[in-house]
Design an enzyme around this catalytic site. Structure first.
Site: not given
Length: 407
Positions: A300, A304, A313
């Site tokens: 990805r 998200h 992160y």
């Protein structure tokens, strides 16, 4: 807006730099010790997983595969250009939807950036009579099934609960509850098996959903009843902020072994490999050989959803390494090297993608505002005192804005 990401264009200009294949094993055991994320990332960079099915390298070179070549043996240059067009237009639509959310036209959007090959390859492998159960990110599969892109946006704008008739395209409505669609797909597959239909079912889910109990139950039922279903897991490495190796100690495709059916890991950034492997799995299902788990190993490249900030992160180094394996860039390199497409094709496609962006923009802005009170009408068939009270409270709240504007 161009059809490739900035990073992809940069990578194409520096195509001389080598990028490894995208296979890796998630955190498992080596010499009695659990492997670390650093070890897993090194394995990915080295292409250490011999089980990864790949037909196109990141540089666009066609590689042979004795087991799966036959499933794409008849593909023509026109077919390849079609796959490229599908990926480019899907990415353009996705980018427009993200921009519309940023402008306040949509409440939320889940981008598929980086996962175009997994979706277009698998979507084009389905037959018209197959039935598809998506999550909420399968915009490319929806494109392959003939769902108008503008119909995908109504739910994210809050004007409908789906926007299309699932039975018109054999494409179920988007499912927000994580993993539950695998149960729906399994039940549907058991039904068509009892009916004796010559068709199959494919259920999409992500690596995060693989940790859900619903998915495990689906595996159990489908194996026991030999259901004609393909479980297509897009492992994009991150379940929101949780990396895959914190969810499993074995590669996801190996989980199928414990349920008694085959699993295969495919390069999810390789549209040809995704097409071939999914065709194989669907043919198994139609032949009465039961379920298959396909793990499309991809990444990805964006957030998200538009409410997420991936910079909190994960680092830029990881993202840039995967952008070098961009699925659209990969196929373009192959088309150019084989002289299957010229600059006129790419220029015409650029014009088409801009037209799609304009159409999507205009369609969303023309959508009516949702009825603020519709939610109260669908809670109970015969009405309810508490709902009536809540409706009145909400009406008073809405009226307060009108009163404030009138002051």
């Amino acid at each position: 807006m161009t059809v490739e990401s900035t990073a992809a264009r940069t990578s194409r200009r520096s195509a001389g730099s080598k990028a490894g294949t995208s296979g890796t094993k998630a955190a498992g055991t080596t010499g009695g010790k659990r492997t670390t994320r650093t070890t897993a990332k090194k394995a990915a960079a080295d292409g250490a997983d011999p089980q990864l099915v790949q037909l196109l390298t990141p540089e666009g070179k066609r590689v042979k595969n004795a087991e799966y070549d036959k499933y794409v043996a008849g593909i023509t240059p026109e077919d390849l250009r079609g796959l490229y067009r599908d990926m480019v237009l899907t990415r353009r639509f996705d980018a427009e939807a993200t921009a519309l959310q940023r402008q306040g036209e949509l409440g939320l959007w889940a981008s598929l950036l980086g996962q175009e090959a997994a979706q277009i390859g698998s979507g084009r492998a389905t037959r018209e009579d197959d039935y598809v159960f998506p999550t909420y990110r399968e915009h490319g599969v929806a494109w392959c099934r003939g769902v108008d892109p503008t119909n995908l946006l109504g739910m994210f704008r809050g004007v409908n609960n789906g926007g299309w008739d699932p039975n018109s395209n054999n494409f179920h409505l988007y499912t927000i509850v994580i993993g539950s669609q695998t149960l729906h797909a399994t039940g549907y597959a058991m039904g068509i098996a009892k009916d004796g239909a010559d068709s199959a079912v494919i259920a999409y889910f992500g690596d995060g959903a693989s940790s859900q109990g619903d998915v495990a139950e689906s595996f159990t039922f489908s194996a026991v009843y030999n259901a004609p279903v393909v479980f297509f897991c897009q492992n994009n490495q991150w379940a929101i902020s949780e990396p895959t190796e914190r969810q499993t100690r074995v590669p996801l495709y190996q989980r199928a072994q414990g349920f008694g059916f085959p699993g295969v890991r495919v390069d999810g950034n390789d549209v040809l490999a995704c097409l071939a492997v999914t065709k194989w799995a669907l043919e198994r299902a139609r032949a009465g050989e039961g379920p298959t788990l396909v793990e499309a190993y991809t990444y990805r490249m964006g957030a998200h959803t538009t409410s997420d900030d991936p910079t909190r992160y994960r680092g830029d180094e990881e993202r840039l390494a995967w952008e070098a394996k961009d699925p659209i860039l990969r196929l373009r390199r192959h088309l150019e090297a084989a002289n299957h497409a010229d600059e006129g094709f790419f220029a015409e496609l650029e014009t088409e993608s801009e037209a799609l962006g304009r159409r999507v923009r205009e369609a969303v802005r023309a959508m009516p505002d949702p009825d603020h009170f519709a939610i109260f009408e669908n809670a109970y068939a015969d009405g309810h005192a508490l709902v009536d009270e809540e409706r009145a409270q909400f009406a008073a709240y809405q009226a307060s804005f009108t009163d404030a504007e009138g002051v």
